[in-house]
Design an enzyme around this catalytic site. Structure first.
Site, PDB file in Angstrom:
ATOM      1  N   GLU A 182      32.442  35.244  50.348  1.00  0.00           N
ATOM      2  CA  GLU A 182      31.260  34.810  49.577  1.00  0.00           C
ATOM      3  C   GLU A 182      30.456  33.780  50.363  1.00  0.00           C
ATOM      4  O   GLU A 182      29.231  33.715  50.232  1.00  0.00           O
ATOM      5  CB  GLU A 182      31.710  34.271  48.207  1.00  0.00           C
ATOM      6  CG  GLU A 182      32.163  35.429  47.319  1.00  0.00           C
ATOM      7  CD  GLU A 182      33.246  35.087  46.305  1.00  0.00           C
ATOM      8  OE1 GLU A 182      33.495  33.896  46.056  1.00  0.00           O
ATOM      9  OE2 GLU A 182      33.874  36.035  45.786  1.00  0.00           O
ATOM     10  N   LYS A 228      36.679  29.202  42.746  1.00  0.00           N
ATOM     11  CA  LYS A 228      35.246  29.467  43.000  1.00  0.00           C
ATOM     12  C   LYS A 228      34.407  28.492  42.154  1.00  0.00           C
ATOM     13  O   LYS A 228      34.818  27.362  41.952  1.00  0.00           O
ATOM     14  CB  LYS A 228      34.914  30.934  42.740  1.00  0.00           C
ATOM     15  CG  LYS A 228      35.909  31.869  43.448  1.00  0.00           C
ATOM     16  CD  LYS A 228      35.521  33.301  43.453  1.00  0.00           C
ATOM     17  CE  LYS A 228      36.599  34.116  44.180  1.00  0.00           C
ATOM     18  NZ  LYS A 228      36.244  35.492  44.379  1.00  0.00           N
ATOM     19  N   SER A 241      41.404  41.053  43.751  1.00  0.00           N
ATOM     20  CA  SER A 241      41.877  41.614  42.477  1.00  0.00           C
ATOM     21  C   SER A 241      43.402  41.577  42.319  1.00  0.00           C
ATOM     22  O   SER A 241      43.997  42.498  41.752  1.00  0.00           O
ATOM     23  CB  SER A 241      41.347  43.047  42.283  1.00  0.00           C
ATOM     24  OG  SER A 241      39.939  43.040  42.211  1.00  0.00           O
TER      25      SER A 241
HETATM   26  O1  LIG Z   1      38.022  36.049  46.374  1.00  0.00           O
HETATM   27  C1  LIG Z   1      39.162  36.017  45.968  1.00  0.00           C
HETATM   28  C2  LIG Z   1      40.062  34.891  46.293  1.00  0.00           C
HETATM   29  O2  LIG Z   1      39.545  34.081  47.291  1.00  0.00           O
HETATM   30  C3  LIG Z   1      39.702  37.099  45.120  1.00  0.00           C
HETATM   31  O3  LIG Z   1      39.045  37.084  43.905  1.00  0.00           O
HETATM   32  P1  LIG Z   1      39.577  38.062  42.715  1.00  0.00           P
HETATM   33  O4  LIG Z   1      41.063  37.833  42.641  1.00  0.00           O
HETATM   34  O5  LIG Z   1      38.845  37.596  41.494  1.00  0.00           O
HETATM   35  O6  LIG Z   1      39.241  39.449  43.138  1.00  0.00           O
END
Ligand SMILES: O=C(CO)COP(=O)(O)O
Length: 252
Positions: free
Chosen positions: A97, A11, A213
């Site tokens: 997102e 991200k 997660s």
């Molecule tokens: O959006 C994700 C992977 O693309 C998952 O994020 P998390 O593992 O931080 O929940």
């Protein structure tokens, strides 16, 4: 046999220096890609440096997004053609997102999938499931429609190479992992949609990941599910140690 695919999605985190330190730390510690493929998706700002430091490593370097046109007057966008020229081979498309904060619709996502194929990039296509959808009667049709719409006019030959991810946004960054049954159900649904759209044969070849997660404590149970071929981890991919634990899950 589908080769497990362990991916991290950084991200908008880390710096270039941290990215390079990460690569140096994991160097030589990743599994044989014939046994488990590993991938990190990073900001376009880091990709060139990462690719330069990633020689002799099986790690796949991916982009987190790309635009649907190859070039033109699209200020601030990332060209899929430039990504491919740089040596990037995979790109995440349709992350929740992107859908939520950048208003990406199924139509935009479909155009991006075609842009990826046009440039010989493997799309990692994400399907969302919000909590309100989860609790509503149309949740199955919503997941199915995201897959169907993302793959409009995608040929069977192209479909064989896609990677899909069931990433319920209610489980992302929330610490609330889907239960193994919930994760398996979402991935099974995606695979059945591929079977309906193409064939059982293609559905059996395509890899489906779970994301939301994921961490070293829950990954083994998730990865033991029949229809889950890998994970797409956010937070757990930011530290070399936790990424290496995920990547080497078969060696435990
Ligand atoms: O959006 C994700 C992977 O693309 C998952 O994020 P998390 O593992 O931080 O929940």
């Amino acid at each position: 046999m589908r080769i497990p695919f362990i991916a991290g999605n950084w991200k908008m985190n880390l710096s270039v220096d941290e990215a390079i330190n990460f690569l140096n730390t994991i160097n030589g510690k990743l599994p044989d890609p014939k046994v488990t493929e590993t991938c990190i998706a990073a900001s376009p700002l880091f990709l060139e440096s990462m690719l330069e430091h990633n020689t002799n490593s099986p790690l796949i370097i991916a982009a987190e997004n790309c635009f649907y046109e190859d070039e033109g007057a699209y200020t601030g966008e990332t060209s899929p053609k430039a990504l491919a020229e740089m040596g990037v081979t995979h790109v995440i498309i349709g992350h929740s997102e992107r859908r939520k904060y950048f208003n990406e619709t199924d139509d935009i996502i479909n155009k991006k999938v075609h842009a990826a194929f046009r440039n010989h990039l493997t799309p990692i296509i994400c399907c969302d499931e919000t909590m309100s959808r989860r609790q509503s009667a149309d949740r199955i049709s919503w997941v199915v429609s995201q897959v169907t719409n993302a793959l409009k006019s995608v040929t069977a030959q192209q479909a064989k190479n896609i990677i899909l991810a069931y990433e319920p946004s209610w489980a992302i960054g929330s610490g609330k992992t889907a239960s193994t049954d919930e994760a398996e159900e979402g991935c099974y649904l995606i695979r059945q949609t591929i079977a309906d759209l193409y064939s059982d044969d293609i559905a059996n070849q395509v890899r489906v990941l779970y994301g939301g997660s994921v961490n070293d404590d829950n990954a083994d149970d998730i990865l033991a599910q029949t229809d889950i071929d890998g994970v797409l981890a956010g937070g757990a991919s930011l530290k070399p140690d936790s990424f290496l634990k995920l990547a080497n899950f078969l060696q435990k």
